[in-house]
Design a protein around this motif. Structure first.
Motif, PDB file in Angstrom:
ATOM      1  N   HIS A 102       0.825  -1.210   0.000  1.00 47.92           N
ATOM      2  CA  HIS A 102       0.000   0.000   0.000  1.00 47.92           C
ATOM      3  C   HIS A 102       0.865   1.268   0.000  1.00 47.92           C
ATOM      4  CE1 HIS A 102      -3.488   2.529   0.779  1.00 47.92           C
ATOM      5  NE2 HIS A 102      -2.819   3.086   1.784  1.00 47.92           N
ATOM      6  N   GLY A 103       1.872   1.315   0.839  1.00 43.01           N
ATOM      7  CA  GLY A 103       2.734   2.485   0.883  1.00 43.01           C
ATOM      8  C   GLY A 103       3.492   2.710  -0.412  1.00 43.01           C
ATOM      9  N   THR A 104       3.875   1.622  -1.083  1.00 41.72           N
ATOM     10  CA  THR A 104       4.605   1.747  -2.340  1.00 41.72           C
ATOM     11  C   THR A 104       3.701   2.298  -3.438  1.00 41.72           C
ATOM     12  OG1 THR A 104       5.835  -0.221  -1.634  1.00 41.72           O
ATOM     13  CG2 THR A 104       6.175   0.531  -3.878  1.00 41.72           C
ATOM     14  N   PHE A 105       2.414   1.982  -3.384  1.00 45.63           N
ATOM     15  CA  PHE A 105       1.483   2.575  -4.342  1.00 45.63           C
ATOM     16  C   PHE A 105       1.463   4.102  -4.188  1.00 45.63           C
ATOM     17  CE2 PHE A 105      -0.148  -1.717  -4.738  1.00 45.63           C
ATOM     18  CZ  PHE A 105      -0.561  -1.771  -6.064  1.00 45.63           C
ATOM     19  N   LEU A 106       1.517   4.571  -2.964  1.00 50.04           N
ATOM     20  CA  LEU A 106       1.568   6.015  -2.736  1.00 50.04           C
ATOM     21  C   LEU A 106       2.840   6.611  -3.343  1.00 50.04           C
ATOM     22  CD1 LEU A 106       0.383   6.214   0.987  1.00 50.04           C
ATOM     23  CD2 LEU A 106      -0.977   6.561  -1.074  1.00 50.04           C
ATOM     24  N   VAL A 107       3.944   5.900  -3.213  1.00 49.49           N
ATOM     25  CA  VAL A 107       5.198   6.382  -3.777  1.00 49.49           C
ATOM     26  C   VAL A 107       5.101   6.448  -5.299  1.00 49.49           C
ATOM     27  CG1 VAL A 107       7.673   5.932  -3.969  1.00 49.49           C
ATOM     28  CG2 VAL A 107       6.496   5.491  -1.818  1.00 49.49           C
ATOM     29  N   VAL A 108       4.453   5.469  -5.904  1.00 53.09           N
ATOM     30  CA  VAL A 108       4.261   5.491  -7.357  1.00 53.09           C
ATOM     31  C   VAL A 108       3.465   6.730  -7.769  1.00 53.09           C
ATOM     32  CG1 VAL A 108       3.145   4.313  -9.300  1.00 53.09           C
ATOM     33  CG2 VAL A 108       4.437   2.991  -7.613  1.00 53.09           C
ATOM     34  N   GLY A 109       2.406   7.040  -7.021  1.00 51.31           N
ATOM     35  CA  GLY A 109       1.628   8.238  -7.326  1.00 51.31           C
ATOM     36  C   GLY A 109       2.456   9.503  -7.190  1.00 51.31           C
ATOM     37  N   MET A 110       3.308   9.560  -6.176  1.00 45.29           N
ATOM     38  CA  MET A 110       4.160  10.745  -5.999  1.00 45.29           C
ATOM     39  C   MET A 110       5.160  10.890  -7.149  1.00 45.29           C
ATOM     40  SD  MET A 110       4.944  10.395  -1.913  1.00 45.29           S
ATOM     41  CE  MET A 110       3.602  10.205  -0.742  1.00 45.29           C
ATOM     42  N   TYR A 111       5.761   9.782  -7.539  1.00 49.25           N
ATOM     43  CA  TYR A 111       6.711   9.847  -8.655  1.00 49.25           C
ATOM     44  C   TYR A 111       5.995  10.196  -9.958  1.00 49.25           C
ATOM     45  CZ  TYR A 111      11.057   8.332  -6.494  1.00 49.25           C
ATOM     46  OH  TYR A 111      12.203   8.284  -5.743  1.00 49.25           O
ATOM     47  N   ALA A 112       4.758   9.757 -10.114  1.00 50.32           N
ATOM     48  CA  ALA A 112       4.002  10.108 -11.320  1.00 50.32           C
ATOM     49  C   ALA A 112       3.785  11.615 -11.385  1.00 50.32           C
ATOM     50  CB  ALA A 112       2.661   9.373 -11.330  1.00 50.32           C
ATOM     51  N   VAL A 113       3.408  12.221 -10.257  1.00 53.54           N
ATOM     52  CA  VAL A 113       3.229  13.676 -10.213  1.00 53.54           C
ATOM     53  C   VAL A 113       4.559  14.378 -10.457  1.00 53.54           C
ATOM     54  CG1 VAL A 113       2.632  15.602  -8.709  1.00 53.54           C
ATOM     55  CG2 VAL A 113       1.201  13.567  -8.737  1.00 53.54           C
ATOM     56  N   TRP A 114       5.626  13.888  -9.830  1.00 55.67           N
ATOM     57  CA  TRP A 114       6.939  14.516 -10.003  1.00 55.67           C
ATOM     58  C   TRP A 114       7.370  14.479 -11.462  1.00 55.67           C
ATOM     59  CZ3 TRP A 114      11.565  12.438 -11.757  1.00 55.67           C
ATOM     60  CH2 TRP A 114      12.693  13.259 -11.596  1.00 55.67           C
ATOM     61  N   TRP A 115       7.229  13.327 -12.107  1.00 55.41           N
ATOM     62  CA  TRP A 115       7.670  13.197 -13.504  1.00 55.41           C
ATOM     63  C   TRP A 115       6.827  14.066 -14.429  1.00 55.41           C
ATOM     64  CZ3 TRP A 115       5.513  11.421 -18.106  1.00 55.41           C
ATOM     65  CH2 TRP A 115       6.425  11.209 -19.149  1.00 55.41           C
ATOM     66  N   LEU A 116       5.519  14.061 -14.258  1.00 55.28           N
ATOM     67  CA  LEU A 116       4.644  14.864 -15.114  1.00 55.28           C
ATOM     68  C   LEU A 116       4.873  16.359 -14.899  1.00 55.28           C
ATOM     69  CD1 LEU A 116       1.311  12.829 -14.813  1.00 55.28           C
ATOM     70  CD2 LEU A 116       2.787  13.025 -16.832  1.00 55.28           C
ATOM     71  N   ALA A 117       5.112  16.757 -13.655  1.00 57.67           N
ATOM     72  CA  ALA A 117       5.365  18.172 -13.380  1.00 57.67           C
ATOM     73  C   ALA A 117       6.638  18.646 -14.059  1.00 57.67           C
ATOM     74  CB  ALA A 117       5.436  18.400 -11.878  1.00 57.67           C
TER      75      ALA A 117
END
Length: 228
Positions: A102-117
């Motif tokens: 579950h926590g790693t899914f949150l990290v994936v979402g954060m990296y997705a925002v970071w990369w898109l930004a």
């Protein structure tokens, strides 16, 4: 601290240190309590508990800025942790699945925002819906390929599988983005509530989202036909 023998029997007792003694540890405290039955808790043990609480209450009453600032940060960070725990409890409470990833899914979402930004130059707040889509697709793939085949299996099987998913996702993120920390500059400003105590608007927004999400989840589970 010296050991002595009770004259009425072979019960070993301890001469406990007093408040004036500079050195005492929790082994000494436990020994004094266990080997002096009925003697009460040593005063220095009580003071070790009471004094920090007394100082904290005094600082809060006196509006000490550093203590109030720590309380504000703790409250705001607690909202983020509560929002994270909400998803974990939903998965376990509704599906009866313990998801170690579950926590790693949150990290994936954060990296997705970071990369898109960084790729588009847009604000991270505008890219949160994109992270939701990414996590929805990833969650659906993981569920179909790993969780659904063992949904009726013993829980230890689910633990092993979700732990494997955690390792795969974590290793993939480190390969793609490297283990180095990543960050985005998102300054939403701060508000000084009292002298020397500031509330970051970004963390305050996260707390508000957490409260709204928890209230909406409670209403859905208790007030709707699908939730019940």
């Amino acid at each position: 601290m010296a050991a002595s023998t009770d004259p009425n029997g072979p019960v070993q007792r301890l001469d406990c240190p007093t408040d004036g003694d500079e050195k005492h540890n929790w082994t000494t405290i436990l020994g004094c309590i266990m080997l002096n039955p009925g003697g009460g808790t040593p005063l220095f043990a009580v003071s070790d508990f009471v004094d920090p609480v007394t100082r904290l209450v005094t600082d809060v009453v006196n509006l000490e800025p550093h203590v109030l600032q720590l309380l504000v940060f703790g409250l705001l960070l607690g909202g983020v942790y509560a929002l994270t725990a909400l998803g974990l409890t939903m998965i376990f409470g509704v599906m009866d699945v313990i998801n170690f990833a579950h926590g790693t899914f949150l990290v994936v979402g954060m990296y997705a925002v970071w990369w898109l930004a960084n790729a588009t130059g847009l604000s991270a707040l505008l890219l949160v819906p994109a992270a939701i889509v990414v996590l929805f697709v990833l969650g659906a793939v993981v569920h179909v390929t790993t969780i659904e085949p063992i949904i009726d299996a013993p829980q230890q099987n689910q633990l092993i599988v979700t732990l494997g998913v955690l390792f795969i996702l974590q290793s993939g993120l480190e390969i793609v983005f490297s283990p180095d920390p990543r960050s985005l500059q998102l300054d939403l400003g701060t508000t000084e509530v009292v002298s020397g105590v500031y509330v970051p608007h970004g963390q305050l927004l996260a707390l508000a989202i957490a409260v709204v999400a928890m209230a909406a989840t409670w209403l859905f589970l208790n007030r709707t036909r699908y939730g019940r």
